[in-house]
Design a protein around this motif. Structure first.
Motif, PDB file in Angstrom:
ATOM      1  N   GLU A  29       0.841  -1.194   0.000  1.00 18.67           N
ATOM      2  CA  GLU A  29       0.000   0.000   0.000  1.00 18.67           C
ATOM      3  C   GLU A  29       0.878   1.246   0.000  1.00 18.67           C
ATOM      4  OE1 GLU A  29      -2.474  -0.391   3.440  1.00 18.67           O
ATOM      5  OE2 GLU A  29      -3.684  -2.013   2.583  1.00 18.67           O
ATOM      6  N   GLY A  30       0.232   2.383  -0.151  1.00 20.93           N
ATOM      7  CA  GLY A  30       0.950   3.647  -0.099  1.00 20.93           C
ATOM      8  C   GLY A  30       1.699   3.931  -1.379  1.00 20.93           C
ATOM      9  N   VAL A  31       2.846   4.594  -1.262  1.00 21.09           N
ATOM     10  CA  VAL A  31       3.585   5.032  -2.435  1.00 21.09           C
ATOM     11  C   VAL A  31       4.121   3.855  -3.250  1.00 21.09           C
ATOM     12  CG1 VAL A  31       5.843   5.234  -1.299  1.00 21.09           C
ATOM     13  CG2 VAL A  31       5.263   6.758  -3.210  1.00 21.09           C
ATOM     14  N   VAL A  32       4.269   2.676  -2.634  1.00 21.35           N
ATOM     15  CA  VAL A  32       4.729   1.483  -3.357  1.00 21.35           C
ATOM     16  C   VAL A  32       3.580   0.493  -3.525  1.00 21.35           C
ATOM     17  CG1 VAL A  32       7.125   1.732  -2.659  1.00 21.35           C
ATOM     18  CG2 VAL A  32       5.586   0.386  -1.230  1.00 21.35           C
ATOM     19  N   ALA A  33       2.374   0.989  -3.616  1.00 17.46           N
ATOM     20  CA  ALA A  33       1.195   0.131  -3.738  1.00 17.46           C
ATOM     21  C   ALA A  33       1.327  -0.826  -4.909  1.00 17.46           C
ATOM     22  CB  ALA A  33      -0.050   0.998  -3.901  1.00 17.46           C
ATOM     23  N   GLY A  34       0.929  -2.058  -4.663  1.00 10.36           N
ATOM     24  CA  GLY A  34       0.978  -3.068  -5.705  1.00 10.36           C
ATOM     25  C   GLY A  34       1.933  -4.188  -5.362  1.00 10.36           C
ATOM     26  N   LEU A  35       2.539  -4.767  -6.386  1.00  8.12           N
ATOM     27  CA  LEU A  35       3.368  -5.957  -6.225  1.00  8.12           C
ATOM     28  C   LEU A  35       4.826  -5.567  -6.010  1.00  8.12           C
ATOM     29  CD1 LEU A  35       2.719  -9.131  -6.493  1.00  8.12           C
ATOM     30  CD2 LEU A  35       3.916  -8.945  -8.680  1.00  8.12           C
ATOM     31  N   ASN A  36       5.084  -4.798  -4.968  1.00 10.94           N
ATOM     32  CA  ASN A  36       6.461  -4.437  -4.646  1.00 10.94           C
ATOM     33  C   ASN A  36       7.170  -5.634  -4.025  1.00 10.94           C
ATOM     34  OD1 ASN A  36       8.876  -2.988  -3.841  1.00 10.94           O
ATOM     35  ND2 ASN A  36       7.996  -3.068  -1.781  1.00 10.94           N
ATOM     36  N   ALA A  41      12.531  -0.974   0.007  1.00 13.55           N
ATOM     37  CA  ALA A  41      11.586   0.078  -0.372  1.00 13.55           C
ATOM     38  C   ALA A  41      10.861   0.688   0.821  1.00 13.55           C
ATOM     39  CB  ALA A  41      10.565  -0.473  -1.357  1.00 13.55           C
ATOM     40  N   GLY A  42      11.254   0.310   2.028  1.00 11.47           N
ATOM     41  CA  GLY A  42      10.560   0.819   3.205  1.00 11.47           C
ATOM     42  C   GLY A  42       9.167   0.259   3.362  1.00 11.47           C
ATOM     43  N   ASP A  43       8.916  -0.871   2.736  1.00 12.45           N
ATOM     44  CA  ASP A  43       7.591  -1.491   2.731  1.00 12.45           C
ATOM     45  C   ASP A  43       7.444  -2.441   3.916  1.00 12.45           C
ATOM     46  OD1 ASP A  43       5.074  -2.194   1.851  1.00 12.45           O
ATOM     47  OD2 ASP A  43       5.748  -3.214   0.043  1.00 12.45           O
ATOM     48  N   ASP A  44       6.200  -2.788   4.215  1.00  7.31           N
ATOM     49  CA  ASP A  44       5.922  -3.783   5.241  1.00  7.31           C
ATOM     50  C   ASP A  44       6.501  -5.128   4.827  1.00  7.31           C
ATOM     51  OD1 ASP A  44       4.227  -4.771   7.632  1.00  7.31           O
ATOM     52  OD2 ASP A  44       3.552  -6.045   5.978  1.00  7.31           O
ATOM     53  N   ALA A  45       7.258  -5.758   5.702  1.00  8.50           N
ATOM     54  CA  ALA A  45       7.963  -6.991   5.359  1.00  8.50           C
ATOM     55  C   ALA A  45       7.006  -8.110   4.973  1.00  8.50           C
ATOM     56  CB  ALA A  45       8.846  -7.437   6.522  1.00  8.50           C
ATOM     57  N   GLU A  46       5.878  -8.191   5.640  1.00  6.62           N
ATOM     58  CA  GLU A  46       4.916  -9.239   5.316  1.00  6.62           C
ATOM     59  C   GLU A  46       4.273  -9.001   3.960  1.00  6.62           C
ATOM     60  OE1 GLU A  46       2.943 -12.500   4.891  1.00  6.62           O
ATOM     61  OE2 GLU A  46       4.454 -12.205   6.452  1.00  6.62           O
ATOM     62  N   ALA A  47       4.063  -7.734   3.614  1.00  3.61           N
ATOM     63  CA  ALA A  47       3.526  -7.422   2.285  1.00  3.61           C
ATOM     64  C   ALA A  47       4.510  -7.840   1.201  1.00  3.61           C
ATOM     65  CB  ALA A  47       3.210  -5.935   2.170  1.00  3.61           C
ATOM     66  N   ALA A 241      10.031   6.870  -1.503  1.00  3.69           N
ATOM     67  CA  ALA A 241      10.483   5.502  -1.753  1.00  3.69           C
ATOM     68  C   ALA A 241      10.015   5.087  -3.138  1.00  3.69           C
ATOM     69  CB  ALA A 241       9.923   4.546  -0.701  1.00  3.69           C
ATOM     70  N   TYR A 242      10.585   4.015  -3.625  1.00  8.37           N
ATOM     71  CA  TYR A 242      10.154   3.486  -4.921  1.00  8.37           C
ATOM     72  C   TYR A 242      10.101   1.963  -4.826  1.00  8.37           C
ATOM     73  CZ  TYR A 242      15.137   2.533  -5.681  1.00  8.37           C
ATOM     74  OH  TYR A 242      16.432   2.077  -5.552  1.00  8.37           O
ATOM     75  N   GLY A 243       9.140   1.384  -5.513  1.00 11.69           N
ATOM     76  CA  GLY A 243       8.987  -0.062  -5.504  1.00 11.69           C
ATOM     77  C   GLY A 243       9.883  -0.740  -6.527  1.00 11.69           C
TER      78      GLY A 243
END
Length: 253
Positions: A29-36, A41-47, A241-243
């Motif tokens: 979700e957020g700025v890296v929404a989708g299949l990151n 990328a600073g994304d949630d590890a579980e995502a 951030a970027y995915g």
């Protein structure tokens, strides 16, 4: 995003399980929404873990994903089995002849390249940014595949979504890394700048490595924010951030 995972395939790779994936169909979700799929990328590890599971399921279910710690190098490695995340080698290309191993490279403007010698049962994957391509990463992965029994004259490759020439402005300092023999990959831009053809350059390096054929998909990551992640687009937008998207190839068990 509620879209299913999009798998872009190359006719050149035939029945070899493979796919260039974009950002559609992911859990982030957020700025890296989708299949990151990028851990940086600073994304949630579980995502990220869920996105990787979805990517594997979309291309070759039940296989083990092998990736490397990408550093824009010319280094390629042979994969016998995937490494633990913390022990991944620092490299930018992989090759294997082991069924059940799925090779993956992550990109966000750099060129993902997938390769196969169907007869030998050998596949490869490379992360080819300009530095890696210039240093020889594509020749390195072809060499690694040859070491496993592939023959150059049978290897086919596909170049997936990457930043297109119209989107890739570079300056004179960048241009100075290349020779006059590479001038065809630079279109004149505004004063002191050029438009660099990364896909064309990668294609030329592959052809010079003596492989059978190259399929250029011609997909530009920069302008299509709904479909692809792009480092340069995120930078121009001032996003925090970027995915990263993933490209996969493997052999069936």
């Amino acid at each position: 995003m509620a879209d299913p995972v999009e798998v872009i395939r190359s006719a050149a790779l035939g029945g070899i399980p493979h796919g260039f994936l974009g950002r559609r169909g992911g859990a982030s979700e957020g700025v890296v929404a989708g299949l990151n799929v990028g851990h940086g990328a600073g994304d949630d590890a579980e995502a990220v873990a869920e996105n990787r599971r979805r990517a594997i399921a979309a291309v070759l279910p039940g296989t083990a994903l092998a990736t490397v710690y990408q550093v824009h190098s010319a280094d390629a490695v042979t994969v016998v089995r995937p490494w633990p995340q913390a022990d991944r080698p620092r490299a930018d290309a992989l090759a294997t002849d082991r069924p059940g191993v799925l090779l993956g490279v992550v990109t966000a403007d750099c060129a993902p390249v997938l390769l196969a010698d169907v007869e030998a049962g050998v596949v490869g994957a490379a992360h080819a940014g300009w530095r890696g391509a210039h240093a020889g990463v594509l020749e390195a992965v072809v060499g690694e595949m040859a070491g496993l029994g592939a023959r150059r004259e049978r290897i086919v490759a596909a170049i997936g979504p990457a930043i297109g020439q119209a989107s890739y402005e570079v300056d004179d300092a960048f241009r100075s890394h290349f020779t006059q023999a590479d001038e065809s990959f630079f279109a004149p831009g505004r004063p002191g700048h050029w438009q660099f053809d990364l896909e064309g350059y990668a294609n030329a390096r592959l052809e010079r490595a003596g492989i059978a054929a190259v399929d250029r998909l011609g997909l530009d990551t920069y302008p299509d924010a709904e479909r692809f992640f792009s480092y340069r687009r995120a930078t121009h937008r001032g996003e925090p951030a970027y995915g990263r998207q993933i490209s996969l190839i493997g052999l069936r068990l």
